[in-house]
Enzyme design. Structure first.
Site, PDB file in Angstrom:
ATOM      1  N   GLU A 179      10.163   1.237  10.194  1.00 30.73           N
ATOM      2  CA  GLU A 179      11.136   2.297   9.866  1.00 30.73           C
ATOM      3  C   GLU A 179      10.402   3.604  10.110  1.00 30.73           C
ATOM      4  O   GLU A 179       9.564   4.004   9.300  1.00 30.73           O
ATOM      5  CB  GLU A 179      11.564   2.180   8.396  1.00 30.73           C
ATOM      6  CG  GLU A 179      12.303   0.895   8.048  1.00 30.73           C
ATOM      7  CD  GLU A 179      13.750   0.896   8.552  1.00 30.73           C
ATOM      8  OE1 GLU A 179      14.233   1.949   9.015  1.00 30.73           O
ATOM      9  OE2 GLU A 179      14.381  -0.167   8.500  1.00 30.73           O
ATOM     10  N   CYS A 225      13.458  11.067   6.466  1.00 37.58           N
ATOM     11  CA  CYS A 225      13.584  10.619   7.854  1.00 37.58           C
ATOM     12  C   CYS A 225      15.022  10.796   8.317  1.00 37.58           C
ATOM     13  O   CYS A 225      15.291  10.940   9.497  1.00 37.58           O
ATOM     14  CB  CYS A 225      13.181   9.153   7.963  1.00 37.58           C
ATOM     15  SG  CYS A 225      14.069   8.122   6.793  1.00 37.58           S
ATOM     16  N   GLU A 277      10.298  16.402  14.269  1.00 39.28           N
ATOM     17  CA  GLU A 277      10.808  16.345  12.896  1.00 39.28           C
ATOM     18  C   GLU A 277      10.356  17.583  12.137  1.00 39.28           C
ATOM     19  O   GLU A 277       9.156  17.890  12.130  1.00 39.28           O
ATOM     20  CB  GLU A 277      10.169  15.135  12.201  1.00 39.28           C
ATOM     21  CG  GLU A 277      11.066  13.980  12.025  1.00 39.28           C
ATOM     22  CD  GLU A 277      10.416  12.899  11.159  1.00 39.28           C
ATOM     23  OE1 GLU A 277       9.225  12.609  11.313  1.00 39.28           O
ATOM     24  OE2 GLU A 277      11.146  12.324  10.343  1.00 39.28           O
ATOM     25  N   LYS A 321       0.858  -1.189   0.000  1.00 36.60           N
ATOM     26  CA  LYS A 321       0.000   0.000   0.000  1.00 36.60           C
ATOM     27  C   LYS A 321       0.894   1.239   0.000  1.00 36.60           C
ATOM     28  O   LYS A 321       1.487   1.605   1.010  1.00 36.60           O
ATOM     29  CB  LYS A 321      -0.888   0.031   1.251  1.00 36.60           C
ATOM     30  CG  LYS A 321      -2.017   1.045   1.105  1.00 36.60           C
ATOM     31  CD  LYS A 321      -2.481   1.645   2.395  1.00 36.60           C
ATOM     32  CE  LYS A 321      -1.619   2.739   2.895  1.00 36.60           C
ATOM     33  NZ  LYS A 321      -1.556   3.947   2.042  1.00 36.60           N
TER      34      LYS A 321
HETATM   35  P1  NAD Z   1       2.598   8.451   7.616  1.00 36.12           P
HETATM   36  O1  NAD Z   1       2.893   7.685   8.844  1.00 36.12           O
HETATM   37  O2  NAD Z   1       1.549   9.496   7.669  1.00 36.12           O
HETATM   38  O3  NAD Z   1       2.162   7.473   6.441  1.00 36.12           O
HETATM   39  C1  NAD Z   1       2.966   6.381   6.042  1.00 36.12           C
HETATM   40  C2  NAD Z   1       2.084   5.364   5.354  1.00 36.12           C
HETATM   41  O4  NAD Z   1       1.130   4.865   6.295  1.00 36.12           O
HETATM   42  C3  NAD Z   1       1.276   5.909   4.183  1.00 36.12           C
HETATM   43  O5  NAD Z   1       1.146   4.884   3.217  1.00 36.12           O
HETATM   44  C4  NAD Z   1      -0.073   6.204   4.816  1.00 36.12           C
HETATM   45  O6  NAD Z   1      -1.122   6.189   3.881  1.00 36.12           O
HETATM   46  C5  NAD Z   1      -0.179   5.058   5.804  1.00 36.12           C
HETATM   47  N1  NAD Z   1      -1.029   5.333   6.972  1.00 36.12           N
HETATM   48  C6  NAD Z   1      -1.299   6.523   7.540  1.00 36.12           C
HETATM   49  N2  NAD Z   1      -2.112   6.346   8.607  1.00 36.12           N
HETATM   50  C7  NAD Z   1      -2.344   5.019   8.706  1.00 36.12           C
HETATM   51  C8  NAD Z   1      -3.103   4.210   9.611  1.00 36.12           C
HETATM   52  N3  NAD Z   1      -3.761   4.737  10.626  1.00 36.12           N
HETATM   53  N4  NAD Z   1      -3.084   2.873   9.402  1.00 36.12           N
HETATM   54  C9  NAD Z   1      -2.398   2.320   8.391  1.00 36.12           C
HETATM   55  N5  NAD Z   1      -1.680   3.033   7.507  1.00 36.12           N
HETATM   56  C10 NAD Z   1      -1.650   4.365   7.665  1.00 36.12           C
HETATM   57  O7  NAD Z   1       3.998   9.028   7.129  1.00 36.12           O
HETATM   58  P2  NAD Z   1       4.278   9.928   5.865  1.00 36.12           P
HETATM   59  O8  NAD Z   1       3.806  11.317   6.182  1.00 36.12           O
HETATM   60  O9  NAD Z   1       3.820   9.276   4.619  1.00 36.12           O
HETATM   61  O10 NAD Z   1       5.879   9.892   5.812  1.00 36.12           O
HETATM   62  C11 NAD Z   1       6.664  10.702   6.584  1.00 36.12           C
HETATM   63  C12 NAD Z   1       7.146   9.976   7.820  1.00 36.12           C
HETATM   64  O11 NAD Z   1       7.819   8.783   7.431  1.00 36.12           O
HETATM   65  C13 NAD Z   1       8.188  10.770   8.587  1.00 36.12           C
HETATM   66  O12 NAD Z   1       7.943  10.642   9.971  1.00 36.12           O
HETATM   67  C14 NAD Z   1       9.502  10.097   8.209  1.00 36.12           C
HETATM   68  O13 NAD Z   1      10.529  10.252   9.151  1.00 36.12           O
HETATM   69  C15 NAD Z   1       9.081   8.685   8.072  1.00 36.12           C
HETATM   70  N6  NAD Z   1      10.028   7.946   7.219  1.00 36.12           N
HETATM   71  C16 NAD Z   1      10.822   7.027   7.817  1.00 36.12           C
HETATM   72  C17 NAD Z   1      11.754   6.335   7.049  1.00 36.12           C
HETATM   73  C18 NAD Z   1      12.671   5.318   7.680  1.00 36.12           C
HETATM   74  O14 NAD Z   1      13.242   4.530   6.928  1.00 36.12           O
HETATM   75  N7  NAD Z   1      12.849   5.299   8.989  1.00 36.12           N
HETATM   76  C19 NAD Z   1      11.839   6.565   5.666  1.00 36.12           C
HETATM   77  C20 NAD Z   1      10.997   7.516   5.099  1.00 36.12           C
HETATM   78  C21 NAD Z   1      10.078   8.187   5.894  1.00 36.12           C
END
Ligand code: NAD
Length: 487
Positions: A260, A294, A391, A184
């Site tokens: 992650e 991230c 962040e 997804k």
């Molecule tokens: P997010 O947590 O809002 O969303 C990530 C994914 O989860 C998306 O596909 C989203 O649609 C889905 N999602 C959102 N709410 C959900 C729920 N309640 N249940 C299931 N799925 C859900 O994050 P984002 O805004 O897309 O990305 C940014 C974040 O990701 C930042 O905090 C960044 O640090 C982190 N990030 C971490 C890494 C790593 O490798 N550690 C890499 C890239 C991004």
């Protein structure tokens, strides 16, 4: 890049769900609009999956699991290698697609294609290196056989900031290990994953091995998949907040998880650092992906004796940035992914300014149709500023100072996150001390970029559990079985 080339590329991306080898609409026929953040225009409408569609995708992954697990590792590896070759051949298309849906400059998008493709190459090589152990028990009465097996159907959830690499970092080891998956992608940037799934189909990955669902409601779609006892693994990249929710849901079935999550990387510049190297590193660690990584340096912790010189040098570099649509020649800073991201960045900046920080450059959104934020340099950031704890996820470089090594370590570790740390020093012994003392899953010593498919990527503390890439990456998709054979 001509408008017609963009339209042609977008028309080729399948706008449907991939379930069991068929591209299908969602059961209600609903759609999601995908936008170009540089101008707010809708670039594509794609299928919006319901929870029932999600379960159908899981059905397909479950149905394909046993034959996929029985497929020879060499065959799985060679499919990944073909996918690597084809992805590199289509680098320009994938780069442009990411720039269109996410906003990053084309040069960076090309870099992401290279990085993302490396996971395919690395795991094509790892697919044939899954081994076990064979030994005599201490009593001398039996043979201990240890073998590795695919964990089973997986659910892979990815964020919007690296639309290709976050997908290949999960899909490639799953394929190599013999696991099927439902992926997804993020609602804001689903097109790259859809195009990549089509590429996997083209190289011959069998129906049902990789299924893609896109949805406007991630939580509604995900909850029944995560609750389904046939699912064996959840791998999530995204915010710590959502990661915690998913871990709680996953606990009901004692599901294996890889997480992650968010970061709050310290960027420590010691008095003995090579300042030019530190500035180069800062540009990469802070402004790559418009600060939406991230691994982005969040807190610049600079020794008081070099803070003025460091700040002057970064100021010169930031002032020279070209802001614009990522497709334009020479652009360094594209738009943020959406208006929420602009507002969140601006809130943190205004909070820091209200508490006494100085905006040397920028400090506000840029008016217009796109979601741009001015590259910002803040100095004299006070310890109570929220952006030192949260962040930033935007092009904002905030400088604080320290006087002793112990103070630098305390500041660097003073966060619930622990993904990556950057340290600049020309003293090798001090560099080694920092490796020991910093609470971090990864460290860049005199470099602002650590990501590499051959290295274990991941965090400690609230930045996550598990590792992606390297030898550890495939282990996340395998379970260990011990068998005793009496002799
Ligand atoms: P997010 O947590 O809002 O969303 C990530 C994914 O989860 C998306 O596909 C989203 O649609 C889905 N999602 C959102 N709410 C959900 C729920 N309640 N249940 C299931 N799925 C859900 O994050 P984002 O805004 O897309 O990305 C940014 C974040 O990701 C930042 O905090 C960044 O640090 C982190 N990030 C971490 C890494 C790593 O490798 N550690 C890499 C890239 C991004």
């Amino acid at each position: 890049m001509s408008v017609s080339a963009e339209l042609e590329l977008l028309a080729k991306v399948p706008g449907k769900l991939l379930i069991g080898g068929e591209w299908v609409d969602g059961e209600t026929g609903g759609t999601i609009r995908v936008h170009d953040p540089s101008n707010g225009r809708v670039i594509k409408e794609i299928a919006d999956a319901t929870p029932a569609d999600g379960i159908r995708a899981l059905d397909a992954a479950v149905a394909a699991q046993s034959s996929w697990a029985a497929t020879p590792p060499r065959v799985r590896g060679e499919l990944l290698r073909k996918a690597f070759d084809l992805l590199i051949e289509r680098r320009e298309e994938f780069a442009l697609l990411m720039t269109l849906e996410m906003g990053k400059p084309l040069a960076e998008a090309r870099g992401e294609v290279n990085y993302g493709a490396e996971f395919l190459r690395w795991f094509s090589e790892e697919a044939v290196r899954v081994t076990g152990r064979y030994g005599l028990n201490p009593e001398g009465t039996g043979r201990i056989v240890v073998s590795q097996h695919p964990v089973g159907p997986t659910y892979l959830v990815t964020p919007w900031n690296f639309p290709l690499a976050m997908a290949t970092r999960k899909i490639a080891p799953a394929i190599a290990a013999g696991c099927t998956s439902v992926i997804k992608p993020a609602t804001l940037t689903p097109l790259t994953t859809l195009a990549f799934a089509a590429l996997l189909e083209e190289v011959g990955v069998p129906a049902g091995v990789v299924n893609v669902v896109t949805s406007s409601s991630a939580s509604r779609l995900s909850a029944p998949i995560v609750a389904d006892p046939r699912l064996r693994k959840l791998s999530f990249t995204g915010s710590t907040e959502v990661g915690v929710q998913l871990m709680q849901q996953a606990a009901q079935n004692v599901l294996r998880v890889s997480m992650e999550l968010g970061g709050n990387a310290p960027f420590v510049v010691f008095e003995d650092a090579d300042l030019d190297k530190a500035v180069e590193g800062a540009m990469l660690a802070k402004f790559r992906n418009i600060g939406q990584a991230c691994t982005a340096a969040n807190r610049f912790i600079v020794h008081e004796s070099v803070a003025a010189a460091f700040t002057a040098k970064v100021q010169e570099r930031i002032a020279a940035f070209k802001v614009g649509r990522g497709t334009e020649e020479g652009v360094n800073i594209g738009p943020l992914v959406d208006a929420n991201q602009v507002n969140a960045t601006n809130e943190l900046v205004q909070d820091a300014l209200a508490k006494g920080a100085k905006a040397v450059l920028g400090g506000a959104p840029i008016a217009g149709d796109g979601t741009f934020y001015a590259p910002t340099l803040l100095t004299e950031v006070t310890p109570d500023a929220r952006l030192l704890r949260e962040e930033i996820f935007g092009p904002v470089l905030a400088v604080t100072t320290f006087s002793t090594e112990d103070e630098a370590v305390a500041l660097a570790n003073g966060t619930e996150y622990g993904l990556v740390s950057y340290v600049f020093t020309e003293d090798l012994a001090r560099g080694h001390r920092m490796i020991d003392r910093l609470e971090t899953g990864m460290m860049g010593l005199n470099t602002g970029l650590v990501s590499n498919a051959a290295a274990p990527f991941g965090g400690v503390k609230q930045s996550g559990v598990g590792r992606e890439g390297s030898f550890e990456g495939i282990e996340e998709y395998l379970y260990t079985k011990y068998s005793l054979i009496p002799v």
